[in-house]
Design an enzyme around this catalytic site. Sequence first.
Site, PDB file in Angstrom:
ATOM      1  N   HIS A  51       0.851  -1.050  -0.039  1.00 27.23           N
ATOM      2  CA  HIS A  51      -0.160  -0.012  -0.533  1.00 27.23           C
ATOM      3  C   HIS A  51       0.763   1.535   0.199  1.00 27.23           C
ATOM      4  CE1 HIS A  51      -2.894  -2.888   1.072  1.00 27.23           C
ATOM      5  NE2 HIS A  51      -2.659  -2.812   2.188  1.00 27.23           N
ATOM      6  N   SER A  74       1.466   0.100  -5.468  1.00 25.76           N
ATOM      7  CA  SER A  74       0.566  -0.389  -4.138  1.00 25.76           C
ATOM      8  C   SER A  74      -0.185  -1.877  -4.387  1.00 25.76           C
ATOM      9  CB  SER A  74      -0.853   0.260  -4.572  1.00 25.76           C
ATOM     10  OG  SER A  74      -1.121   0.636  -3.241  1.00 25.76           O
ATOM     11  N   SER A  79      -5.902   1.823  -2.739  1.00 24.18           N
ATOM     12  CA  SER A  79      -4.779   2.070  -1.376  1.00 24.18           C
ATOM     13  C   SER A  79      -4.022   3.040  -0.939  1.00 24.18           C
ATOM     14  CB  SER A  79      -4.885   0.713  -0.344  1.00 24.18           C
ATOM     15  OG  SER A  79      -3.459   0.184  -0.615  1.00 24.18           O
ATOM     16  N   ASP A 137       3.161  -7.682  -0.078  1.00 26.06           N
ATOM     17  CA  ASP A 137       2.237  -7.874   1.020  1.00 26.06           C
ATOM     18  C   ASP A 137       0.867  -8.428   0.191  1.00 26.06           C
ATOM     19  OD1 ASP A 137      -0.259  -6.817   2.573  1.00 26.06           O
ATOM     20  OD2 ASP A 137       0.395  -4.787   2.652  1.00 26.06           O
ATOM     21  N   GLU A 199       4.487  -9.387   4.122  1.00 26.78           N
ATOM     22  CA  GLU A 199       3.724  -8.593   5.532  1.00 26.78           C
ATOM     23  C   GLU A 199       2.731  -9.419   5.578  1.00 26.78           C
ATOM     24  OE1 GLU A 199       4.722  -5.219   6.340  1.00 26.78           O
ATOM     25  OE2 GLU A 199       2.693  -4.743   6.970  1.00 26.78           O
ATOM     26  N   ASN A 224       4.739 -11.203   8.901  1.00 32.86           N
ATOM     27  CA  ASN A 224       3.465 -11.218   9.706  1.00 32.86           C
ATOM     28  C   ASN A 224       3.562 -12.141  11.307  1.00 32.86           C
ATOM     29  OD1 ASN A 224       0.988 -10.188   9.662  1.00 32.86           O
ATOM     30  ND2 ASN A 224       1.006 -12.881   9.516  1.00 32.86           N
ATOM     31  N   LYS A 229       4.524  -7.632  14.725  1.00 29.90           N
ATOM     32  CA  LYS A 229       4.026  -7.545  13.322  1.00 29.90           C
ATOM     33  C   LYS A 229       2.297  -7.820  13.383  1.00 29.90           C
ATOM     34  CE  LYS A 229       2.099  -6.852   9.848  1.00 29.90           C
ATOM     35  NZ  LYS A 229       0.611  -7.580   9.099  1.00 29.90           N
ATOM     36  N   ASP A 233       0.449  -4.802  14.751  1.00 29.29           N
ATOM     37  CA  ASP A 233      -0.434  -3.772  12.923  1.00 29.29           C
ATOM     38  C   ASP A 233      -1.918  -4.652  13.065  1.00 29.29           C
ATOM     39  OD1 ASP A 233      -1.388  -4.776  10.349  1.00 29.29           O
ATOM     40  OD2 ASP A 233       0.534  -4.182  10.083  1.00 29.29           O
ATOM     41  N   ASN A 234      -1.683  -5.938  13.154  1.00 30.81           N
ATOM     42  CA  ASN A 234      -4.089  -6.281  13.090  1.00 30.81           C
ATOM     43  C   ASN A 234      -4.116  -6.407  13.907  1.00 30.81           C
ATOM     44  OD1 ASN A 234      -1.064  -8.037  11.523  1.00 30.81           O
ATOM     45  ND2 ASN A 234      -1.539 -10.019  10.564  1.00 30.81           N
ATOM     46  N   CYS A 238      -5.653  -2.218  13.360  1.00 34.77           N
ATOM     47  CA  CYS A 238      -7.036  -2.457  12.592  1.00 34.77           C
ATOM     48  C   CYS A 238      -7.836  -1.701  14.430  1.00 34.77           C
ATOM     49  CB  CYS A 238      -7.828  -3.343  12.523  1.00 34.77           C
ATOM     50  SG  CYS A 238      -7.022  -4.493  11.270  1.00 34.77           S
ATOM     51  N   HIS A 344      -7.821  -9.254   3.651  1.00 35.50           N
ATOM     52  CA  HIS A 344      -6.733  -8.612   2.733  1.00 35.50           C
ATOM     53  C   HIS A 344      -6.902  -8.741   0.876  1.00 35.50           C
ATOM     54  CE1 HIS A 344      -2.641  -7.637   1.102  1.00 35.50           C
ATOM     55  NE2 HIS A 344      -3.384  -8.164  -0.231  1.00 35.50           N
ATOM     56  N   HIS A 397      -3.139   1.925   8.719  1.00 36.34           N
ATOM     57  CA  HIS A 397      -2.966   2.248  10.311  1.00 36.34           C
ATOM     58  C   HIS A 397      -2.590   3.731  10.252  1.00 36.34           C
ATOM     59  CE1 HIS A 397      -4.603  -1.628  10.355  1.00 36.34           C
ATOM     60  NE2 HIS A 397      -3.314  -2.782  10.480  1.00 36.34           N
ATOM     61  N   SER A 405       5.824  -2.386  12.068  1.00 35.93           N
ATOM     62  CA  SER A 405       5.725  -3.980  10.927  1.00 35.93           C
ATOM     63  C   SER A 405       6.362  -3.267   9.255  1.00 35.93           C
ATOM     64  CB  SER A 405       4.264  -3.400  10.389  1.00 35.93           C
ATOM     65  OG  SER A 405       3.262  -3.932  11.141  1.00 35.93           O
ATOM     66  N   GLN A 409      10.228  -5.198   8.946  1.00 39.08           N
ATOM     67  CA  GLN A 409      10.449  -5.384   7.089  1.00 39.08           C
ATOM     68  C   GLN A 409      12.170  -4.809   6.529  1.00 39.08           C
ATOM     69  OE1 GLN A 409       9.408  -6.582   4.647  1.00 39.08           O
ATOM     70  NE2 GLN A 409       6.886  -6.958   4.743  1.00 39.08           N
TER      71      GLN A 409
HETATM   72  P1  NAI Z   1      -6.403 -14.678  11.866  1.00 41.59           P
HETATM   73  O1  NAI Z   1      -5.624 -15.911  11.206  1.00 41.59           O
HETATM   74  O2  NAI Z   1      -5.739 -14.113  13.090  1.00 41.59           O
HETATM   75  O3  NAI Z   1      -7.586 -14.557  12.302  1.00 41.59           O
HETATM   76  C1  NAI Z   1      -8.573 -15.099  10.911  1.00 41.59           C
HETATM   77  C2  NAI Z   1      -9.607 -15.774  11.425  1.00 41.59           C
HETATM   78  O4  NAI Z   1     -10.738 -15.801  11.095  1.00 41.59           O
HETATM   79  C3  NAI Z   1      -9.600 -16.728  12.268  1.00 41.59           C
HETATM   80  O5  NAI Z   1      -9.549 -16.790  14.067  1.00 41.59           O
HETATM   81  C4  NAI Z   1     -10.354 -18.309  11.453  1.00 41.59           C
HETATM   82  O6  NAI Z   1     -10.037 -18.596  12.832  1.00 41.59           O
HETATM   83  C5  NAI Z   1     -11.726 -17.452  11.065  1.00 41.59           C
HETATM   84  N1  NAI Z   1     -12.366 -17.492  10.218  1.00 41.59           N
HETATM   85  C6  NAI Z   1     -11.309 -17.842   8.772  1.00 41.59           C
HETATM   86  N2  NAI Z   1     -12.663 -18.595   8.724  1.00 41.59           N
HETATM   87  C7  NAI Z   1     -13.846 -18.469   8.758  1.00 41.59           C
HETATM   88  C8  NAI Z   1     -15.440 -18.084   8.777  1.00 41.59           C
HETATM   89  N3  NAI Z   1     -15.781 -18.756   7.680  1.00 41.59           N
HETATM   90  N4  NAI Z   1     -16.321 -18.111   9.573  1.00 41.59           N
HETATM   91  C9  NAI Z   1     -15.796 -17.336  10.791  1.00 41.59           C
HETATM   92  N5  NAI Z   1     -14.363 -16.439  10.881  1.00 41.59           N
HETATM   93  C10 NAI Z   1     -13.873 -17.230   9.865  1.00 41.59           C
HETATM   94  O7  NAI Z   1      -5.437 -13.894  10.419  1.00 41.59           O
HETATM   95  P2  NAI Z   1      -5.886 -12.255  10.625  1.00 41.59           P
HETATM   96  O8  NAI Z   1      -4.069 -11.628  10.893  1.00 41.59           O
HETATM   97  O9  NAI Z   1      -6.844 -11.330  11.843  1.00 41.59           O
HETATM   98  O10 NAI Z   1      -6.263 -11.829   9.939  1.00 41.59           O
HETATM   99  C11 NAI Z   1      -6.942 -11.580   8.600  1.00 41.59           C
HETATM  100  C12 NAI Z   1      -7.049 -11.002   7.375  1.00 41.59           C
HETATM  101  O11 NAI Z   1      -6.761  -9.921   7.769  1.00 41.59           O
HETATM  102  C13 NAI Z   1      -5.975 -11.665   6.086  1.00 41.59           C
HETATM  103  O12 NAI Z   1      -6.504 -11.334   5.338  1.00 41.59           O
HETATM  104  C14 NAI Z   1      -5.030 -10.326   6.484  1.00 41.59           C
HETATM  105  O13 NAI Z   1      -3.767 -10.199   5.669  1.00 41.59           O
HETATM  106  C15 NAI Z   1      -5.906  -9.089   6.924  1.00 41.59           C
HETATM  107  N6  NAI Z   1      -5.281  -8.046   7.272  1.00 41.59           N
HETATM  108  C16 NAI Z   1      -5.127  -7.044   6.763  1.00 41.59           C
HETATM  109  C17 NAI Z   1      -5.170  -5.406   7.654  1.00 41.59           C
HETATM  110  C18 NAI Z   1      -6.055  -4.188   7.266  1.00 41.59           C
HETATM  111  O14 NAI Z   1      -5.489  -3.582   7.506  1.00 41.59           O
HETATM  112  N7  NAI Z   1      -6.835  -3.976   6.745  1.00 41.59           N
HETATM  113  C19 NAI Z   1      -3.659  -5.601   8.587  1.00 41.59           C
HETATM  114  C20 NAI Z   1      -3.314  -7.340   8.817  1.00 41.59           C
HETATM  115  C21 NAI Z   1      -4.241  -8.436   8.125  1.00 41.59           C
END
Ligand code: NAI
Length: 476
Positions: A51, A74, A79, A137, A199, A224, A229, A233-234, A238, A344, A397, A405, A409
Amino acid sequence: MDFKVADLSLADFGRREIRLAEHEMPGLMSVREEYAAAKPLRGARIMGSLHMTIQTAVLIETLVDLGADVRWVSCNIFSTQDHAAAAVVVGRDGTVDEPKGIPVFAWKGETLEEYWWCTDQALRWPDGGTPNMILDDGGDATLLVHKGAEYEKLGSVPTATADDPEEWGVILETLRRTIAEQPGRWTETAKNVKGVTEETTTGVHRLYEMHKAGTLAFPAINVNDSVTKSKFDNKYGCRHSVIDGLNRATDVLIGGKVAVVCGYGDVGKGCAEALKGQGARVIVTEIDPICALQAAMDGFQVTVLEDVVDKADIFVTTTGNFNIIRADHMERMKHQAIVSNIGHFDNEIDMTGLAKIPGVVKTEIKPQVHEWRFADGHTILVLAEGRLMNLGCATGHPSFVMSNSFTNQVIAQIELFTKTEEYPVGVYVLPKHLDEKVARLHLDALGVKLTELTKEQAAYIGVHQEGPYKPDHYRY
Ligand code: NAI
């Protein structure tokens, strides 16, 4: 210098915000100081796909200060912060007429064709050469290189990824064009890349899959899963930016509303806490009994989406999985329910299915906020067309958390670039002492005073006085 951004005249604004961000990014600034003389990234040609925000500008200029030659895109069509992109291109001592910074190919609101064109541009060096490092990322740059090399090896279309068929078509078109222009280029790129530092959760997932399938072409560091991180960050990132996204997109009062958070991993925990903090009644959905129990112990109702889909006002998907909110769910939602994703990729919400519902009409309220009217007259609001709403509708963020984070990197780039022989093809996490170092670099700014272990105490709990303080299996 070749580049493509929206408007270079935004560079001054971008530079002013970069200056403010630098103060909030003590980790990156101290890494700049530590390595100013040694320049460990001299000779590194880093292609970055992450991003293009103000915080990323500070990351890019840190890589440059450490000696790297950098090209950037990006990793999402919505983003980019156009002032940040402009400032990075103009550079610290260039002007709009004579840019002296870094080639960036990114603007807010790219089409998918433009997005993959940009990724291709950043993967080619002006002298005809290739990058030797990738900073990714979500894994799109890594994917393009791997699929290109696979295409060249097979001499025919490579196996599709599970992602959106429309996007896969665009990827294939990009590969066809580039292979026709320069046969063998992707094989060469895959050979020259010493490693990738990834990332996010979703990109890391792709890397482990490739390694399991034996198709990973170069080593990877999973940034990650550095504690500093994903647990920061997550979660805390968020916790901040989910509210920012909702506010800037709709300005709807969150207090008193019913909000559903799908997924209670790191991102879900941050989102649920933030919505609760605003006074929403938060409901969580989970598939993992451990995370479901955590949500319950944190005081949230945990149930299935079907039970609450017609009762909630705000939906946020955080799963990194696909098809979480389906078209038939959206049809059943309350009038003007807000539907958003902070995971993501955009496939957590079935946007294709939504568009196919007979009689549905889409109206743009403003960019990245769309009202979808169903045949019976009721509507829902979808943020950022189902893409990550915190970066699509707001600015992602804040700097301080991204400093954590991005310090990981930079350290990961140095590791892979300078100690290549210590990392055979595989996926690695940074050693714990480096994770602790990243945290340490952020304590002073918050006025944290750390207690020091005595020699006897260190011996008693079986650690060194200077760390690491926890075994690798410790979960924080
Ligand atoms: P995580 O693996 O810690 O959490 C995801 C959760 O979703 C897990 O606990 C899993 O059991 C649950 N899950 C999976 N399928 C499901 C379903 N059908 N119904 C309900 N729950 C379900 O992953 P994390 O780190 O929380 O990341 C989640 C997403 O967010 C990823 O795609 C990551 O790349 C993205 N992300 C986005 C950020 C942003 O700024 N927008 C920042 C960091 C991560």
